[in-house]
Write an enzyme that holds these catalytic residues in place. Structure first.
Site, PDB file in Angstrom:
ATOM      1  N   PHE A  87      38.690  36.649  33.927  1.00 45.29           N
ATOM      2  CA  PHE A  87      37.270  36.575  34.262  1.00 45.29           C
ATOM      3  C   PHE A  87      36.983  37.493  35.439  1.00 45.29           C
ATOM      4  CE2 PHE A  87      33.489  34.890  36.397  1.00 45.29           C
ATOM      5  CZ  PHE A  87      32.611  34.894  35.329  1.00 45.29           C
ATOM      6  N   ASP A 144      41.823  41.604  40.873  1.00 46.74           N
ATOM      7  CA  ASP A 144      40.618  40.822  41.119  1.00 46.74           C
ATOM      8  C   ASP A 144      41.042  39.572  41.880  1.00 46.74           C
ATOM      9  OD1 ASP A 144      38.528  39.049  41.076  1.00 46.74           O
ATOM     10  OD2 ASP A 144      37.965  39.435  38.996  1.00 46.74           O
ATOM     11  N   LYS A 204      33.859  35.188  46.803  1.00 47.96           N
ATOM     12  CA  LYS A 204      33.968  33.730  46.946  1.00 47.96           C
ATOM     13  C   LYS A 204      34.287  33.295  48.386  1.00 47.96           C
ATOM     14  CE  LYS A 204      34.238  32.194  42.260  1.00 47.96           C
ATOM     15  NZ  LYS A 204      34.784  32.900  41.124  1.00 47.96           N
TER      16      LYS A 204
END
Ligand SMILES: *Cc1c(COP(=O)(O)O)cnc(C)c1O
Length: 399
Positions: A136, A221, A250
């Protein structure tokens, strides 16, 4: 005005289906809803609230910067952005930072940089991007296409081209895909949304080696794994495999929106003036909060604490499982943890989330079969024990 869940259906685009509970206040790892009901927070805003809610260091940074200067645009640089970039480069492989506002945007920048680097250095033919099934990388059209779930990118017309996928931890398939036309490989150093799937050591090392052999850039990532989540500042440091480009978001802002792309000076030079940009990226307010979060997390005691809390979480989850036999595996690293439901509960991980809310515990899922926990990195032991007591009640209510 009655502000409740029904209002969501009235005024919000229906792309989310949030819980009926509307939290209004948080402190540390505890959250209260509109009716004053208390919840222990094992969700942490999906690995974002790395220091829980309203951590004094973040509140102070926000207040202080809020009274100085909020926004300038990138026509002027600013002190918080420069300080944060200096700290990020001092503590990682990277020499250069680009600031964005989210994980998807940091990845978008990484992918555009890789394509531009390949065209500048090697030519138009080198455009293939390889990524992994179940991966993702965000929801912009480029990043969602690179992501490993076609269902998320289908149905929006023609997709960005020359993006191919293979299975994570399948080095043979990867070897068959990579060639001299490969520009970049994008991967999570521990798949989060895909179900808390760790890479095998030989797999990450093999991917790095094959990228080197074919002059392809390796992009990690670390939007979910970064900033202390796995017990290292960045997960790559625990794997001993260094990427060429890394994305962070995040936890970086501890709850304030920010993203960053990090890379080497050699690669960074291809993002020349005018090639890419963002109005808010590197905004002083975001960078001031992120600097405070980064300073607080990048501390030997806090990072060691993550590993201790991981052990406590796993042992309490194993105890619950020994009693109720609902999970086939407890996995993950640091405070990015997954409990895989066994055959009796196949496809029903969400029921654990719903039952936990009833007991006053916020948790997450990662796909249909994994209950996920991404709490604050500084969650007190008492809150872990109390949260797990509530989780046990939730499990008991399901069996
Ligand atoms: C959450 C996430 C993203 C997307 O971040 P946004 O801030 O929602 O754009 C990208 N990659 C990974 C690994 C993530 O977990």
């Amino acid at each position: 005005m009655t502000v409740n869940r029904a209002l969501f259906d009235e005024v919000m685009v229906p792309n989310y289906n949030p819980s009926a509970v509307i939290p209004v206040r948080g402190e540390g790892s505890r959250v209260w809803d509109q009716q004053g009901k208390e919840f222990i927070d094992f969700a942490g805003g999906i690995a974002v609230n790395c220091l829980g809610h309203c951590h004094p260091a973040l509140v102070n940074a926000l207040k202080e910067q809020g009274e100085k200067i909020w926004h300038l645009s990138n026509i002027w640089t600013n002190e918080p952005a420069l300080r944060l970039a200096k700290k990020m480069t001092d503590n990682t492989f990277a020499d250069k930072v680009y600031f964005a506002n989210s994980g998807a945007e940091a990845n978008e920048a990484a992918l555009k940089l890789a394509r531009r680097w390949a065209i500048d250095v090697h030519g138009e033919h080198k455009s293939k991007i390889i990524s992994f099934n179940k991966g993702f990388h965000g929801r912009t059209f480029f990043t969602v296409t690179v992501g490993g779930q076609a269902a998320y990118s289908d149905g929006f017309g023609p997709k960005p081209g020359d993006v191919v996928h293979c299975d994570y931890n399948d080095l043979e398939s990867f070897k068959a895909l990579i060639d001299d036309n490969t520009c970049a490989v994008m991967m999570e150093p521990l798949q989060g949304e895909g179900g808390i799937i760790a890479p095998e050591q030989a797999f990450v090392e093999g991917v790095r080696e094959l990228c080197d052999q074919h002059n392809a850039l390796l992009i990690f990532d670390e939007v979910q794994t970064g900033v202390g989540r796995t017990g290292e500042l960045y997960a790559y440091q625990g794997l001993g495999v260094t990427p060429d480009i890394l994305s962070s978001a995040k936890a970086l802002g501890g709850g304030f929106p920010i993203g960053a792309m990090l890379t080497t000076a050699e690669i960074a030079q291809h993002l020349k003036p005018g090639t890419h940009g963002s109005t808010y990226g590197g905004n002083p307010l975001a960078c001031a909060v992120a600097e405070a979060a980064f300073d607080t997390v990048n501390d030997a005691t806090v990072l060691a604490g993550v590993k201790e809390k991981e052990a406590l979480f796993k042992s309490l989850l194993n105890d619950i499982n020994a009693k109720y036999d609902v999970f086939s595996e407890i996995r993950g690293k640091g405070l990015l943890l997954g409990a895989v439901v066994n055959d009796k509960f196949k496809g029903r991980a969400r029921e654990f989330l719903v039952a936990s809310m009833e007991q006053g515990l916020m948790s997450l899922v990662a796909g249909a079969d994994v209950v996920r926990f991404t709490p604050s990195l500084v969650i007190p032991e008492a809150d872990i024990r109390e949260g797990m007591a509530r989780f046990e009640k939730a499990v008991a209510s399901l069996v």
